[in-house]
Design a protein around this motif. Sequence first.
Motif, PDB file in Angstrom:
ATOM      1  N   LYS A 165      -2.431  -4.868   8.116  1.00 32.87           N
ATOM      2  CA  LYS A 165      -1.018  -3.827   8.734  1.00 32.87           C
ATOM      3  C   LYS A 165      -0.128  -3.197   8.926  1.00 32.87           C
ATOM      4  CE  LYS A 165      -6.176  -1.926  11.202  1.00 32.87           C
ATOM      5  NZ  LYS A 165      -6.135  -1.106  12.125  1.00 32.87           N
ATOM      6  N   ASN A 166       0.642  -2.316   8.428  1.00 35.32           N
ATOM      7  CA  ASN A 166       1.781  -2.392   8.148  1.00 35.32           C
ATOM      8  C   ASN A 166       2.215  -2.114   9.980  1.00 35.32           C
ATOM      9  OD1 ASN A 166       1.736   0.708   9.733  1.00 35.32           O
ATOM     10  ND2 ASN A 166       1.827   1.075   7.749  1.00 35.32           N
ATOM     11  N   LEU A 167       3.515  -2.046  10.742  1.00 39.78           N
ATOM     12  CA  LEU A 167       3.840  -2.376  11.345  1.00 39.78           C
ATOM     13  C   LEU A 167       3.832  -1.148  12.556  1.00 39.78           C
ATOM     14  CD1 LEU A 167       6.475  -4.597  11.428  1.00 39.78           C
ATOM     15  CD2 LEU A 167       4.594  -5.587  12.378  1.00 39.78           C
ATOM     16  N   THR A 168       4.114   0.405  11.894  1.00 40.15           N
ATOM     17  CA  THR A 168       4.412   1.668  12.266  1.00 40.15           C
ATOM     18  C   THR A 168       4.014   2.520  11.465  1.00 40.15           C
ATOM     19  OG1 THR A 168       6.683   2.311  10.519  1.00 40.15           O
ATOM     20  CG2 THR A 168       7.210   1.021  12.472  1.00 40.15           C
ATOM     21  N   ASP A 169       3.602   3.450  12.459  1.00 39.00           N
ATOM     22  CA  ASP A 169       2.979   4.788  11.860  1.00 39.00           C
ATOM     23  C   ASP A 169       4.146   5.846  11.895  1.00 39.00           C
ATOM     24  OD1 ASP A 169      -0.214   4.295  12.099  1.00 39.00           O
ATOM     25  OD2 ASP A 169       0.143   3.918  14.068  1.00 39.00           O
ATOM     26  N   GLY A 170       3.092   7.255  10.607  1.00 38.07           N
ATOM     27  CA  GLY A 170       4.565   7.996  11.178  1.00 38.07           C
ATOM     28  C   GLY A 170       5.824   8.246  10.261  1.00 38.07           C
ATOM     29  N   SER A 171       6.025   7.254   8.807  1.00 44.27           N
ATOM     30  CA  SER A 171       7.123   7.220   8.210  1.00 44.27           C
ATOM     31  C   SER A 171       7.402   7.709   6.862  1.00 44.27           C
ATOM     32  CB  SER A 171       6.891   5.070   7.675  1.00 44.27           C
ATOM     33  OG  SER A 171       7.669   4.503   9.219  1.00 44.27           O
ATOM     34  N   LYS A 216       9.198  -7.989   1.813  1.00 43.65           N
ATOM     35  CA  LYS A 216       9.781  -6.941   3.129  1.00 43.65           C
ATOM     36  C   LYS A 216      10.054  -5.480   2.773  1.00 43.65           C
ATOM     37  CE  LYS A 216      13.689  -7.396   7.160  1.00 43.65           C
ATOM     38  NZ  LYS A 216      14.706  -7.849   7.490  1.00 43.65           N
ATOM     39  N   VAL A 217       9.164  -4.948   3.494  1.00 42.81           N
ATOM     40  CA  VAL A 217       8.430  -3.142   2.917  1.00 42.81           C
ATOM     41  C   VAL A 217       9.661  -2.672   3.747  1.00 42.81           C
ATOM     42  CG1 VAL A 217       7.181  -1.806   1.817  1.00 42.81           C
ATOM     43  CG2 VAL A 217       6.866  -4.203   2.048  1.00 42.81           C
ATOM     44  N   TRP A 218      10.099  -1.393   3.381  1.00 45.30           N
ATOM     45  CA  TRP A 218      10.898   0.001   4.357  1.00 45.30           C
ATOM     46  C   TRP A 218      10.170   1.269   3.500  1.00 45.30           C
ATOM     47  CZ3 TRP A 218      13.513  -3.991   2.996  1.00 45.30           C
ATOM     48  CH2 TRP A 218      14.454  -5.096   3.977  1.00 45.30           C
ATOM     49  N   VAL A 219       9.620   1.836   4.421  1.00 39.10           N
ATOM     50  CA  VAL A 219       9.487   3.550   3.881  1.00 39.10           C
ATOM     51  C   VAL A 219      10.366   5.177   4.284  1.00 39.10           C
ATOM     52  CG1 VAL A 219       7.455   5.497   3.877  1.00 39.10           C
ATOM     53  CG2 VAL A 219       6.767   2.500   3.508  1.00 39.10           C
ATOM     54  N   ASN A 220      10.907   5.141   3.715  1.00 40.30           N
ATOM     55  CA  ASN A 220      11.474   6.272   4.119  1.00 40.30           C
ATOM     56  C   ASN A 220      13.173   5.132   5.479  1.00 40.30           C
ATOM     57  OD1 ASN A 220      10.757   7.961   2.731  1.00 40.30           O
ATOM     58  ND2 ASN A 220       8.852   8.586   3.812  1.00 40.30           N
ATOM     59  N   GLY A 221      13.550   3.979   4.777  1.00 35.68           N
ATOM     60  CA  GLY A 221      14.059   3.746   5.396  1.00 35.68           C
ATOM     61  C   GLY A 221      13.442   3.045   6.645  1.00 35.68           C
ATOM     62  N   ASP A 222      12.314   2.610   7.443  1.00 34.86           N
ATOM     63  CA  ASP A 222      11.807   2.377   8.100  1.00 34.86           C
ATOM     64  C   ASP A 222      11.626   1.143   7.834  1.00 34.86           C
ATOM     65  OD1 ASP A 222      11.834   4.349  10.146  1.00 34.86           O
ATOM     66  OD2 ASP A 222      10.271   5.301   9.431  1.00 34.86           O
ATOM     67  N   LEU A 223      11.532  -0.217   8.826  1.00 37.30           N
ATOM     68  CA  LEU A 223      10.692  -0.927   8.621  1.00 37.30           C
ATOM     69  C   LEU A 223       9.012  -1.645   8.862  1.00 37.30           C
ATOM     70  CD1 LEU A 223      11.258  -3.844   7.328  1.00 37.30           C
ATOM     71  CD2 LEU A 223      12.342  -4.143  10.185  1.00 37.30           C
ATOM     72  N   VAL A 224       8.303  -0.973   8.377  1.00 30.58           N
ATOM     73  CA  VAL A 224       7.109  -0.982   7.919  1.00 30.58           C
ATOM     74  C   VAL A 224       6.260  -2.771   7.732  1.00 30.58           C
ATOM     75  CG1 VAL A 224       6.639   1.282   7.546  1.00 30.58           C
ATOM     76  CG2 VAL A 224       7.010  -0.340   5.745  1.00 30.58           C
ATOM     77  N   ASN A 225       6.546  -3.357   7.172  1.00 26.76           N
ATOM     78  CA  ASN A 225       5.879  -4.941   7.273  1.00 26.76           C
ATOM     79  C   ASN A 225       7.141  -6.128   6.879  1.00 26.76           C
ATOM     80  OD1 ASN A 225       3.522  -6.285   6.887  1.00 26.76           O
ATOM     81  ND2 ASN A 225       2.521  -4.627   6.159  1.00 26.76           N
ATOM     82  N   TYR A 226       6.569  -7.099   7.343  1.00 24.82           N
ATOM     83  CA  TYR A 226       7.491  -8.369   6.494  1.00 24.82           C
ATOM     84  C   TYR A 226       6.154  -9.743   6.256  1.00 24.82           C
ATOM     85  CZ  TYR A 226      10.121 -12.791   6.672  1.00 24.82           C
ATOM     86  OH  TYR A 226      10.523 -13.589   6.700  1.00 24.82           O
ATOM     87  N   ARG A 284      -3.693  -7.507  13.063  1.00 24.09           N
ATOM     88  CA  ARG A 284      -2.901  -6.457  11.873  1.00 24.09           C
ATOM     89  C   ARG A 284      -4.073  -7.054  10.941  1.00 24.09           C
ATOM     90  NH1 ARG A 284       2.519  -7.744  10.814  1.00 24.09           N
ATOM     91  NH2 ARG A 284       2.161  -5.971   9.543  1.00 24.09           N
ATOM     92  N   ARG A 285      -4.774  -8.122  11.395  1.00 23.41           N
ATOM     93  CA  ARG A 285      -5.855  -8.093   9.979  1.00 23.41           C
ATOM     94  C   ARG A 285      -7.016  -8.620  10.259  1.00 23.41           C
ATOM     95  NH1 ARG A 285      -3.931 -13.019   5.661  1.00 23.41           N
ATOM     96  NH2 ARG A 285      -5.755 -11.939   3.957  1.00 23.41           N
ATOM     97  N   GLN A 345       0.862  -1.382   0.045  1.00 25.03           N
ATOM     98  CA  GLN A 345      -0.413  -0.249   0.465  1.00 25.03           C
ATOM     99  C   GLN A 345       1.059   0.924   0.156  1.00 25.03           C
ATOM    100  OE1 GLN A 345      -3.021   1.572  -0.629  1.00 25.03           O
ATOM    101  NE2 GLN A 345      -3.948   0.301   0.796  1.00 25.03           N
ATOM    102  N   MET A 346       0.454   2.125  -0.558  1.00 24.12           N
ATOM    103  CA  MET A 346       1.164   3.300  -0.389  1.00 24.12           C
ATOM    104  C   MET A 346      -0.153   4.637  -0.099  1.00 24.12           C
ATOM    105  SD  MET A 346       3.125   3.705  -4.617  1.00 24.12           S
ATOM    106  CE  MET A 346       4.699   2.679  -4.251  1.00 24.12           C
ATOM    107  N   MET A 347      -1.351   4.507   0.062  1.00 25.56           N
ATOM    108  CA  MET A 347      -2.739   4.971   0.621  1.00 25.56           C
ATOM    109  C   MET A 347      -1.926   5.865   1.268  1.00 25.56           C
ATOM    110  SD  MET A 347      -6.140   4.676   2.070  1.00 25.56           S
ATOM    111  CE  MET A 347      -7.399   5.723   1.768  1.00 25.56           C
ATOM    112  N   HIS A 348      -1.473   7.407   1.848  1.00 22.77           N
ATOM    113  CA  HIS A 348      -1.447   8.747   2.310  1.00 22.77           C
ATOM    114  C   HIS A 348      -1.726   8.217   3.509  1.00 22.77           C
ATOM    115  CE1 HIS A 348      -0.210  12.533   4.238  1.00 22.77           C
ATOM    116  NE2 HIS A 348      -1.568  12.178   4.676  1.00 22.77           N
ATOM    117  N   GLU A 349      -0.883   7.765   4.779  1.00 23.11           N
ATOM    118  CA  GLU A 349      -1.215   7.413   5.918  1.00 23.11           C
ATOM    119  C   GLU A 349      -1.112   6.439   6.400  1.00 23.11           C
ATOM    120  OE1 GLU A 349      -4.001   9.884   8.111  1.00 23.11           O
ATOM    121  OE2 GLU A 349      -2.293  11.652   8.220  1.00 23.11           O
ATOM    122  N   ASN A 350      -1.027   5.379   5.290  1.00 22.41           N
ATOM    123  CA  ASN A 350      -1.448   3.922   5.354  1.00 22.41           C
ATOM    124  C   ASN A 350       0.318   3.371   4.199  1.00 22.41           C
ATOM    125  OD1 ASN A 350      -4.336   2.784   6.737  1.00 22.41           O
ATOM    126  ND2 ASN A 350      -4.263   4.613   5.828  1.00 22.41           N
TER     127      ASN A 350
END
Length: 231
Positions: free
Chosen positions: A160-166, A186-196, A142-143, A118-123
């Motif tokens: 749902k991803n692992l973090t908010d605010g990335s 495995k997914v990172w957003v702006n350097g934060d690990l957000v899902n695996y 999470r599901r 997902q790339m949805m804003h805030e998600n």
Amino acid sequence: MKNQPTVLLFLVSLLLFSCVSKPESVSLFNGQNLDGWHIDVPEMDSVPTARNPFIVRKGMLVSLGTPQGHIITDKTYENFRLEIEYRFAGEPGNCGVLVFASTPRSLYKMFPKSIEVQMMHENAGDFWCIVEDITTEAMEKRRGPKAEWGITEGKKRRIKNLTDGSEKPLGQWNSMMVECLANQIKVWVNGDLVNYGYDATASTGQIALQAEGAEVEFRKVVLTPIDALTE
């Protein structure tokens, strides 16, 4: 020279080691046109005046958001790192990158079998199961209730991803890195690990970018072969 064979063997080994090529990154978008991709937008099948929601603008690949659908690679890929830089060009909204994509129009008669990152804003970084499935830790948290999980319309497909605010503030560029190795993602957003996730029901397929209502600009879509996930 008594040690000549040993020295020669060392030099040959050094030469062979230096000749081993490292995996080369390739840009899936050339900055000029949409070569290497094709567009699947159901509305364009029956509405002659429907616009193509995927364009090239100022060297960027742009999803105009509507009509809804996706742009998908001609080739299939496995065991790769995908690096994407994107931003919402105007109002924030929805978009996503699909990996392991295969059978067309499997969900809502629009999106292919795949796993959506997902790339949805805030998600950014959520997984959405699109007629494929994947497992994560803390799945029920999470599901939702296990009895409601599923991979088709009406089921709980979101993990749902692992973090908010990335994500960066609106208007700024976000970087997303998605690594797919065998049936792991495995997914990172702006350097934060957000899902695996692991035990995905697919391990190879095409890559797609969605048009889902909001205008999104992409300035980087780069793929690199991998043989291990980043720790």
